[in-house]
Write a protein that holds these residues in place. Structure first.
Motif, PDB file in Angstrom:
ATOM      1  N   GLY A  63       0.906  -1.424  -0.047  1.00  0.00           N
ATOM      2  CA  GLY A  63      -0.092  -0.001  -0.212  1.00  0.00           C
ATOM      3  C   GLY A  63       0.716   1.382   0.071  1.00  0.00           C
ATOM      4  O   GLY A  63       2.099   1.164   0.284  1.00  0.00           O
ATOM      5  N   ASP A  64       0.061   2.339  -0.415  1.00  0.00           N
ATOM      6  CA  ASP A  64       0.882   3.702  -0.417  1.00  0.00           C
ATOM      7  C   ASP A  64       0.417   4.512   0.811  1.00  0.00           C
ATOM      8  O   ASP A  64      -0.478   4.264   1.423  1.00  0.00           O
ATOM      9  N   VAL A  65       1.463   5.344   1.103  1.00  0.00           N
ATOM     10  CA  VAL A  65       0.974   6.240   2.350  1.00  0.00           C
ATOM     11  C   VAL A  65       1.286   7.647   1.806  1.00  0.00           C
ATOM     12  O   VAL A  65       2.198   8.090   1.065  1.00  0.00           O
ATOM     13  N   ARG A  66       0.320   8.367   2.137  1.00  0.00           N
ATOM     14  CA  ARG A  66       0.140  10.134   1.488  1.00  0.00           C
ATOM     15  C   ARG A  66      -0.510  10.583   2.553  1.00  0.00           C
ATOM     16  O   ARG A  66      -1.846  10.693   2.621  1.00  0.00           O
ATOM     17  N   ASN A  67       0.137  11.528   3.342  1.00  0.00           N
ATOM     18  CA  ASN A  67      -0.372  12.292   4.272  1.00  0.00           C
ATOM     19  C   ASN A  67       0.639  13.268   4.664  1.00  0.00           C
ATOM     20  O   ASN A  67       1.588  13.588   3.935  1.00  0.00           O
ATOM     21  N   ALA A  68       0.129  14.126   5.740  1.00  0.00           N
ATOM     22  CA  ALA A  68       1.229  15.657   5.935  1.00  0.00           C
ATOM     23  C   ALA A  68       2.590  15.183   6.457  1.00  0.00           C
ATOM     24  O   ALA A  68       3.431  15.893   6.300  1.00  0.00           O
ATOM     25  N   ILE A  69       2.687  13.771   7.110  1.00  0.00           N
ATOM     26  CA  ILE A  69       4.024  13.463   7.580  1.00  0.00           C
ATOM     27  C   ILE A  69       4.920  12.863   6.498  1.00  0.00           C
ATOM     28  O   ILE A  69       5.990  13.265   6.447  1.00  0.00           O
ATOM     29  N   ALA A  70       4.509  12.143   5.650  1.00  0.00           N
ATOM     30  CA  ALA A  70       5.214  11.411   5.031  1.00  0.00           C
ATOM     31  C   ALA A  70       4.466  10.938   3.735  1.00  0.00           C
ATOM     32  O   ALA A  70       3.345  10.704   3.512  1.00  0.00           O
ATOM     33  N   VAL A  71       5.291  10.848   2.347  1.00  0.00           N
ATOM     34  CA  VAL A  71       4.778  10.242   1.194  1.00  0.00           C
ATOM     35  C   VAL A  71       5.548   9.136   0.906  1.00  0.00           C
ATOM     36  O   VAL A  71       6.751   9.092   0.500  1.00  0.00           O
ATOM     37  N   GLU A  72       4.990   7.896   0.707  1.00  0.00           N
ATOM     38  CA  GLU A  72       5.581   6.699   0.279  1.00  0.00           C
ATOM     39  C   GLU A  72       4.793   6.064  -0.825  1.00  0.00           C
ATOM     40  O   GLU A  72       3.511   5.406  -0.266  1.00  0.00           O
ATOM     41  N   ILE A  73       5.378   5.860  -1.836  1.00  0.00           N
ATOM     42  CA  ILE A  73       4.495   4.844  -2.847  1.00  0.00           C
ATOM     43  C   ILE A  73       5.356   3.802  -3.371  1.00  0.00           C
ATOM     44  O   ILE A  73       6.335   3.709  -3.419  1.00  0.00           O
ATOM     45  N   GLY A  74       4.425   2.821  -3.753  1.00  0.00           N
ATOM     46  CA  GLY A  74       4.929   1.693  -4.330  1.00  0.00           C
ATOM     47  C   GLY A  74       5.751   0.621  -3.334  1.00  0.00           C
ATOM     48  O   GLY A  74       6.609   0.027  -3.736  1.00  0.00           O
ATOM     49  N   ARG A  75       5.078   0.663  -2.197  1.00  0.00           N
ATOM     50  CA  ARG A  75       6.051  -0.271  -1.017  1.00  0.00           C
ATOM     51  C   ARG A  75       5.526  -1.626  -1.476  1.00  0.00           C
ATOM     52  O   ARG A  75       4.360  -1.894  -1.631  1.00  0.00           O
ATOM     53  N   ARG A  76       6.745  -2.487  -1.609  1.00  0.00           N
ATOM     54  CA  ARG A  76       6.587  -3.700  -2.197  1.00  0.00           C
ATOM     55  C   ARG A  76       7.352  -4.682  -1.245  1.00  0.00           C
ATOM     56  O   ARG A  76       8.349  -4.140  -0.567  1.00  0.00           O
ATOM     57  N   TYR A  77       7.193  -5.954  -1.445  1.00  0.00           N
ATOM     58  CA  TYR A  77       8.171  -7.013  -0.715  1.00  0.00           C
ATOM     59  C   TYR A  77       8.288  -8.207  -1.636  1.00  0.00           C
ATOM     60  O   TYR A  77       7.236  -8.508  -2.370  1.00  0.00           O
ATOM     61  N   SER A  78       9.094  -9.181  -1.533  1.00  0.00           N
ATOM     62  CA  SER A  78       9.370 -10.307  -1.979  1.00  0.00           C
ATOM     63  C   SER A  78      10.202 -11.117  -1.214  1.00  0.00           C
ATOM     64  O   SER A  78      11.160 -10.672  -0.442  1.00  0.00           O
ATOM     65  N   VAL A  79       9.953 -12.566  -1.344  1.00  0.00           N
ATOM     66  CA  VAL A  79      10.755 -13.412  -0.226  1.00  0.00           C
ATOM     67  C   VAL A  79      10.598 -14.620  -0.800  1.00  0.00           C
ATOM     68  O   VAL A  79       9.688 -14.979  -1.600  1.00  0.00           O
ATOM     69  N   VAL A  80      11.606 -15.460  -0.389  1.00  0.00           N
ATOM     70  CA  VAL A  80      11.769 -16.795  -0.949  1.00  0.00           C
ATOM     71  C   VAL A  80      11.537 -17.614   0.427  1.00  0.00           C
ATOM     72  O   VAL A  80      12.602 -17.300   1.286  1.00  0.00           O
ATOM     73  N   GLU A  81      10.644 -18.453   0.667  1.00  0.00           N
ATOM     74  CA  GLU A  81      10.502 -19.181   1.640  1.00  0.00           C
ATOM     75  C   GLU A  81      10.876 -20.829   1.464  1.00  0.00           C
ATOM     76  O   GLU A  81      10.418 -21.299   0.499  1.00  0.00           O
ATOM     77  N   PHE A  82      11.642 -21.375   2.830  1.00  0.00           N
ATOM     78  CA  PHE A  82      11.765 -22.518   2.753  1.00  0.00           C
ATOM     79  C   PHE A  82      10.916 -23.220   3.858  1.00  0.00           C
ATOM     80  O   PHE A  82      11.119 -22.660   5.197  1.00  0.00           O
ATOM     81  N   GLU A  83       9.977 -23.969   3.643  1.00  0.00           N
ATOM     82  CA  GLU A  83       8.853 -24.373   4.293  1.00  0.00           C
ATOM     83  C   GLU A  83       8.667 -26.080   4.356  1.00  0.00           C
ATOM     84  O   GLU A  83       9.026 -26.636   3.719  1.00  0.00           O
ATOM     85  N   VAL A  84       8.102 -26.410   5.655  1.00  0.00           N
ATOM     86  CA  VAL A  84       7.707 -27.623   6.170  1.00  0.00           C
ATOM     87  C   VAL A  84       6.363 -27.681   6.322  1.00  0.00           C
ATOM     88  O   VAL A  84       6.014 -27.041   7.418  1.00  0.00           O
ATOM     89  N   ALA A  85       5.547 -28.686   5.640  1.00  0.00           N
ATOM     90  CA  ALA A  85       4.230 -28.942   6.210  1.00  0.00           C
ATOM     91  C   ALA A  85       3.804 -30.391   6.558  1.00  0.00           C
ATOM     92  O   ALA A  85       4.611 -31.238   5.972  1.00  0.00           O
ATOM     93  N   ILE A  86       3.064 -30.425   7.238  1.00  0.00           N
ATOM     94  CA  ILE A  86       2.419 -31.746   7.494  1.00  0.00           C
ATOM     95  C   ILE A  86       0.936 -31.995   6.869  1.00  0.00           C
ATOM     96  O   ILE A  86       0.188 -31.095   7.178  1.00  0.00           O
ATOM     97  N   ALA A  87       0.793 -32.923   6.035  1.00  0.00           N
ATOM     98  CA  ALA A  87      -0.310 -33.238   5.117  1.00  0.00           C
ATOM     99  C   ALA A  87      -0.857 -34.679   5.569  1.00  0.00           C
ATOM    100  O   ALA A  87      -0.417 -35.477   5.865  1.00  0.00           O
ATOM    101  N   TRP A  88      -2.308 -34.536   5.707  1.00  0.00           N
ATOM    102  CA  TRP A  88      -3.183 -35.769   6.010  1.00  0.00           C
ATOM    103  C   TRP A  88      -4.267 -35.848   5.021  1.00  0.00           C
ATOM    104  O   TRP A  88      -4.943 -34.962   4.622  1.00  0.00           O
ATOM    105  N   HIS A  89      -4.049 -37.176   4.174  1.00  0.00           N
ATOM    106  CA  HIS A  89      -4.961 -37.357   3.185  1.00  0.00           C
ATOM    107  C   HIS A  89      -5.979 -38.080   3.661  1.00  0.00           C
ATOM    108  O   HIS A  89      -5.937 -39.399   4.166  1.00  0.00           O
ATOM    109  N   PHE A  90      -7.261 -37.526   3.395  1.00  0.00           N
ATOM    110  CA  PHE A  90      -8.365 -38.238   3.702  1.00  0.00           C
ATOM    111  C   PHE A  90      -8.780 -39.262   2.670  1.00  0.00           C
ATOM    112  O   PHE A  90      -8.633 -39.087   1.412  1.00  0.00           O
TER     113      PHE A  90
END
Length: 122
Positions: A91-118
């Motif tokens: 999201g962008d911030v536009r107010n009297a204190i600050a203007v920040e546009i185009g805020r983004r993030y990106s991340v590579v995650e290494f995860e482990v999950a437990i799955a149950w098959h019904f």
């Protein structure tokens, strides 16, 4: 749901704490029958919280894509290591204190999950 803590929150000091979190709808698909490799895609909401003085939170769209492998532990229980790439807009911030546009993030995650098959195994 997942998230990353960038700075610890403190109940005794409400002026600290920064985090990014996602709430996503995710689909795992097995493209080759009887092969334990799966593809993962998802889309949803990215949330950014910043309690620092002069900091502003925000929200926007997020997405993820990845691949995983199911390791059978029992007939129905699986361990699933995965690697995902996630990105989104905070999201962008536009107010009297600050203007920040185009805020983004990106991340590579290494995860482990437990799955149950019904149901009956195939």
């Amino acid at each position: 749901m997942n998230g990353w803590l960038l700075q610890s929150f403190n109940l005794n000091n409400p002026a600290v704490g920064e985090s990014v979190s996602n709430v996503l709808a995710v689909v795992d698909a097995f493209p080759i029958r009887k092969t334990p490799i799966f593809l993962r895609v998802g889309q949803g909401l990215a949330l950014y919280q910043n309690n620092r003085p002069g900091g502003f939170g925000g929200s926007g769209w997020a997405w993820t894509a990845g691949v995983g492998y199911e390791i059978p532990l029992t007939e129905n229980l699986r361990l699933a290591p995965m690697v995902d790439y996630a990105a989104g807009s905070l999201g962008d911030v536009r107010n009297a204190i600050a203007v920040e546009i185009g805020r983004r993030y990106s991340v590579v995650e290494f995860e482990v999950a437990i799955a149950w098959h019904f149901g009956a195994p195939r």
